[in-house]
Design a protein around this motif. Structure first.
Motif, PDB file in Angstrom:
ATOM      1  N   ARG A 146      50.798  53.237  54.989  1.00 55.85           N
ATOM      2  CA  ARG A 146      49.658  53.782  55.707  1.00 55.85           C
ATOM      3  C   ARG A 146      49.964  53.903  57.198  1.00 55.85           C
ATOM      4  O   ARG A 146      49.601  54.892  57.837  1.00 55.85           O
ATOM      5  CB  ARG A 146      48.450  52.870  55.487  1.00 55.85           C
TER       6      ARG A 146
ATOM      7  N   SER B 102      52.937  54.324  58.586  1.00 59.26           N
ATOM      8  CA  SER B 102      53.901  55.407  58.795  1.00 59.26           C
ATOM      9  C   SER B 102      53.229  56.766  58.743  1.00 59.26           C
ATOM     10  O   SER B 102      53.501  57.645  59.577  1.00 59.26           O
ATOM     11  CB  SER B 102      55.014  55.317  57.749  1.00 59.26           C
ATOM     12  N   VAL B 103      52.352  56.966  57.764  1.00 56.39           N
ATOM     13  CA  VAL B 103      51.662  58.254  57.645  1.00 56.39           C
ATOM     14  C   VAL B 103      50.751  58.477  58.844  1.00 56.39           C
ATOM     15  O   VAL B 103      50.649  59.600  59.369  1.00 56.39           O
ATOM     16  CB  VAL B 103      50.875  58.316  56.320  1.00 56.39           C
ATOM     17  N   ASP B 104      50.088  57.441  59.314  1.00 62.47           N
ATOM     18  CA  ASP B 104      49.243  57.577  60.504  1.00 62.47           C
ATOM     19  C   ASP B 104      50.068  57.955  61.731  1.00 62.47           C
ATOM     20  O   ASP B 104      49.620  58.742  62.577  1.00 62.47           O
ATOM     21  CB  ASP B 104      48.486  56.274  60.753  1.00 62.47           C
TER      22      ASP B 104
ATOM     23  N   ILE C 203      58.461  63.407  57.056  1.00 55.77           N
ATOM     24  CA  ILE C 203      58.878  62.037  57.359  1.00 55.77           C
ATOM     25  C   ILE C 203      60.255  61.833  56.754  1.00 55.77           C
ATOM     26  O   ILE C 203      60.450  62.043  55.556  1.00 55.77           O
ATOM     27  CB  ILE C 203      57.885  61.010  56.789  1.00 55.77           C
TER      28      ILE C 203
ATOM     29  N   LEU D 102      54.603  55.706  50.336  1.00 54.45           N
ATOM     30  CA  LEU D 102      54.712  56.708  51.391  1.00 54.45           C
ATOM     31  C   LEU D 102      54.578  58.113  50.818  1.00 54.45           C
ATOM     32  O   LEU D 102      53.874  58.968  51.370  1.00 54.45           O
ATOM     33  CB  LEU D 102      56.047  56.533  52.111  1.00 54.45           C
ATOM     34  N   ARG D 103      55.253  58.367  49.709  1.00 50.73           N
ATOM     35  CA  ARG D 103      55.135  59.680  49.061  1.00 50.73           C
ATOM     36  C   ARG D 103      53.700  59.928  48.604  1.00 50.73           C
ATOM     37  O   ARG D 103      53.173  61.044  48.725  1.00 50.73           O
ATOM     38  CB  ARG D 103      56.083  59.762  47.870  1.00 50.73           C
TER      39      ARG D 103
ATOM     40  N   LEU E 296      50.793  58.656  49.805  1.00 51.18           N
ATOM     41  CA  LEU E 296      49.850  58.868  50.893  1.00 51.18           C
ATOM     42  C   LEU E 296      50.162  60.141  51.674  1.00 51.18           C
ATOM     43  O   LEU E 296      49.245  60.834  52.135  1.00 51.18           O
ATOM     44  CB  LEU E 296      49.861  57.667  51.832  1.00 51.18           C
ATOM     45  N   ALA E 297      51.440  60.464  51.844  1.00 49.27           N
ATOM     46  CA  ALA E 297      51.799  61.661  52.603  1.00 49.27           C
ATOM     47  C   ALA E 297      51.405  62.935  51.865  1.00 49.27           C
ATOM     48  O   ALA E 297      51.078  63.943  52.497  1.00 49.27           O
ATOM     49  CB  ALA E 297      53.298  61.668  52.894  1.00 49.27           C
TER      50      ALA E 297
ATOM     51  N   ILE F 186      52.250  66.250  54.000  1.00 51.22           N
ATOM     52  CA  ILE F 186      53.458  65.882  54.728  1.00 51.22           C
ATOM     53  C   ILE F 186      54.565  65.586  53.729  1.00 51.22           C
ATOM     54  O   ILE F 186      54.369  64.824  52.784  1.00 51.22           O
ATOM     55  CB  ILE F 186      53.214  64.666  55.641  1.00 51.22           C
TER      56      ILE F 186
ATOM     57  N   VAL G 133      58.083  63.974  52.394  1.00 49.12           N
ATOM     58  CA  VAL G 133      58.857  62.744  52.580  1.00 49.12           C
ATOM     59  C   VAL G 133      60.262  62.999  52.055  1.00 49.12           C
ATOM     60  O   VAL G 133      60.449  63.338  50.882  1.00 49.12           O
ATOM     61  CB  VAL G 133      58.210  61.553  51.851  1.00 49.12           C
TER      62      VAL G 133
END
Length: 528
Positions: free
Chosen positions: A396, A398-400, A410, A443-444, A446-447, A452, A454
């Motif tokens: 969270r 990193s995405v922010d 990313i 990460l994948r 949430l992005a 976005i 990844v």
């Protein structure tokens, strides 16, 4: 509610899951309100029927030949097998019947076949890896030669890109089996045994067995109405012993109002009915190339993540946008290490008790061994929950950072083949306990919600060279100790550059620059 998601130009579908709980239900045939305990009991009867049939199917077809046939995608006549596991198993003639005297709906049988089929399909990759390792068994399993590494990689599917740690872990597993039985195993089924079937109800059914629709309450709070057929006794003798039960599920605010709900997966935990509810909604489509602003993410040991944004200019020059930031979780990592040491202590104590007990069933230490096993399970659950929370928080963050910088991609290091060795017992253990893979997975997830991309990039030498001039860096202990060797502070020896900074701060610049420079060669991993 329609099950077809409408997509506009530049959008794609994203499927996510949330967990909920079925607290009460209403028996539609009698109008009786079922308490949480009564609902859990009836769902448990249905789970027992499904898991029993699925377990029988798995035991009957739990062998390498059956796994190959199911994973091949074609039947004996060369026809393509359906993608649904239960349909493929019926095409192959792998049927199952409920226990004698019991009457179940055909959709219940489908659930059992789907669960068994998914379990057997999931074994295929492990079976191929174990078969490749056994077929190219080295003379010295602890140290393969270069030729032996090439041989095993040529045998495995996708072996050229498979992390060496996977091959080594399977080799150690085979070594432990050979040490115990005095021979090598025949296949993965002898090495690991027949796969276990989870006690749950999959959503592999149609409206004849379960339905779900959105039913917001008067206050506008999100709710879903789940209707499913459940038995009224543990051994249903007729279709009259199955009745419709309506259950209300509270939806979290993260589910958009336009999302399409899918039938949930149900299981029993601590006497309550848990539900994993899947939903699909439209999100911006991430692009493979054409990025101008990117976020680079570097892994660390004490500092879990270091990240910062860079911009690609029209002339090909890449500049950093600010000095970046760091995600520190020292308190959580300290707790993680304490739980790890506690787990190691409990395992060692349990193994010692087992050696003392031996084959005696009524040994005085047998009861203590059972208590230790329960404590080990409890500590393992705490470690798992802690790792999950840490991965979600780091992803969270990193995405922010990417959203704040306006980044469309990313870039993270590809550390799948990283092995913890040669740095001492304590440091090796700390490295092996990192949750890198789980963070990338989150990460994948949430992005994708904000469109976005990844992308993983090779991790080689990201901390070795200067992010400005690519000169090999000199690593020192601290900026005020330029002559004391260390690893935290990096100094560029080039007089024309003279860049210096935190080692991790330089690494994320190199990661982001490497990704932007080679974005035309980026390819999509269909499995991810």
């Amino acid at each position: 509610m329609g099950r077809k998601l409408q997509l506009a130009a530049g959008q794609t579908s994203r499927t996510a899951c949330v967990r909920g709980m079925l607290r009460t239900g209403v028996d539609e045939s009698t109008g009786e309100l079922l308490s949480a305990a009564e609902l859990s009991e009836r769902v448990g009867w249905c789970v027992d029927l499904v898991s029993g049939m699925a377990g029988a199917l798995t035991v009957e077809h739990g062998n390498a030949v059956a796994a190959d046939v199911l994973a091949s995608g074609v039947d004996a006549d060369g026809r393509k097998l359906p993608p649904n596991a239960w349909m493929a198993m019926r095409r192959l003639g792998w049927s199952v019947r409920p226990p004698t005297g019991l009457k179940v709906n055909d959709r219940i049988v489908r659930m059992a076949q789907e669960q068994a089929g998914r379990t057997l399909r999931s074994v295929k990759w492990r079976a191929d890896v174990v078969a490749g390792v056994l077929a190219t068994w080295p003379e010295d399993p602890a140290r393969r030669t270069a030729g032996e590494w090439d041989a095993v990689r040529d045998t495995l599917p996708g072996g050229r890109y498979l992390p060496s740690s996977v091959i080594k872990s399977r080799t150690r597993q085979v070594i432990a089996f050979a040490r115990k039985h005095g021979r090598l195993p025949a296949d993965v089924f002898e090495l690991e045994g027949v796969p276990r079937v989870a006690r749950m109800l999959l959503s592999a059914c149609y409206s004849q067995q379960a339905t779900i629709e959105r039913a917001d309450d008067l206050a506008g709070r999100g709710r879903a109405l789940l209707r499913l057929q459940l038995p009224i006794r543990p051994d249903p003798r007729s279709y009259g012993d199955w009745t419709w039960v309506a259950c209300s599920i509270k939806l979290p605010p993260t589910i958009p109002a336009s999302a399409v709900l899918h039938l949930p997966t149900l299981w029993i935990h601590a006497g309550r009915v848990r539900a994993e509810l899947a939903y699909s909604h439209a999100v911006p489509k991430a692009v493979r190339a054409g990025h101008r602003v990117a976020l680079g993410v570097d892994w660390g040991l004490n500092t879990l993540l270091s990240a910062g944004a860079v911009r690609l200019h029209d002339d090909g020059k890449i500049t950093a946008l600010g000095s970046g930031a760091q995600f520190r979780a020292a308190g959580v990592l300290a707790k993680q290490h304490r739980l790890r040491r506690l787990s190691e202590h409990l395992h060692a104590k349990a193994d010692h008790y087992q050696r003392l007990i031996g084959a005696k069933e009524r040994h005085p230490l047998a009861a203590k061994r059972v208590i230790l096993a329960e404590e080990i399970r409890h500590v393992s659950a705490r470690r798992s929950h802690l790792n999950t929370a840490l991965a979600q928080a780091a992803a969270r963050w990193s995405v922010d950072q990417a959203i704040a910088a306006g980044a469309s991609v990313i870039y993270v290091e590809d550390l799948r083949s990283m092995e913890a060795k040669g740095m001492g017992r304590s440091m090796n253990t700390r490295l092996s306990q990192q949750v890198r893979g789980r963070i990338v997975e989150q990460l994948r997830h949430l992005a994708a919600e904000v469109g976005i991309a990844v992308v993983t990039v090779p991790a080689r030498n990201t901390s070795k060279h200067c992010p400005r001039c690519l000169t090999p860096l000199r690593h020192r202990k601290a900026p005020n100790q330029p002559t004391v060797p260390g690893w935290k502070w990096a100094i560029c020896p080039d007089p024309a550059c003279q860049w210096q900074g935190d080692r991790d701060q330089g690494a994320w610049r190199r990661i982001a620059a490497r990704g932007l420079t080679n974005q035309t060669t980026t390819f999509t991993d269909r499995a991810a």
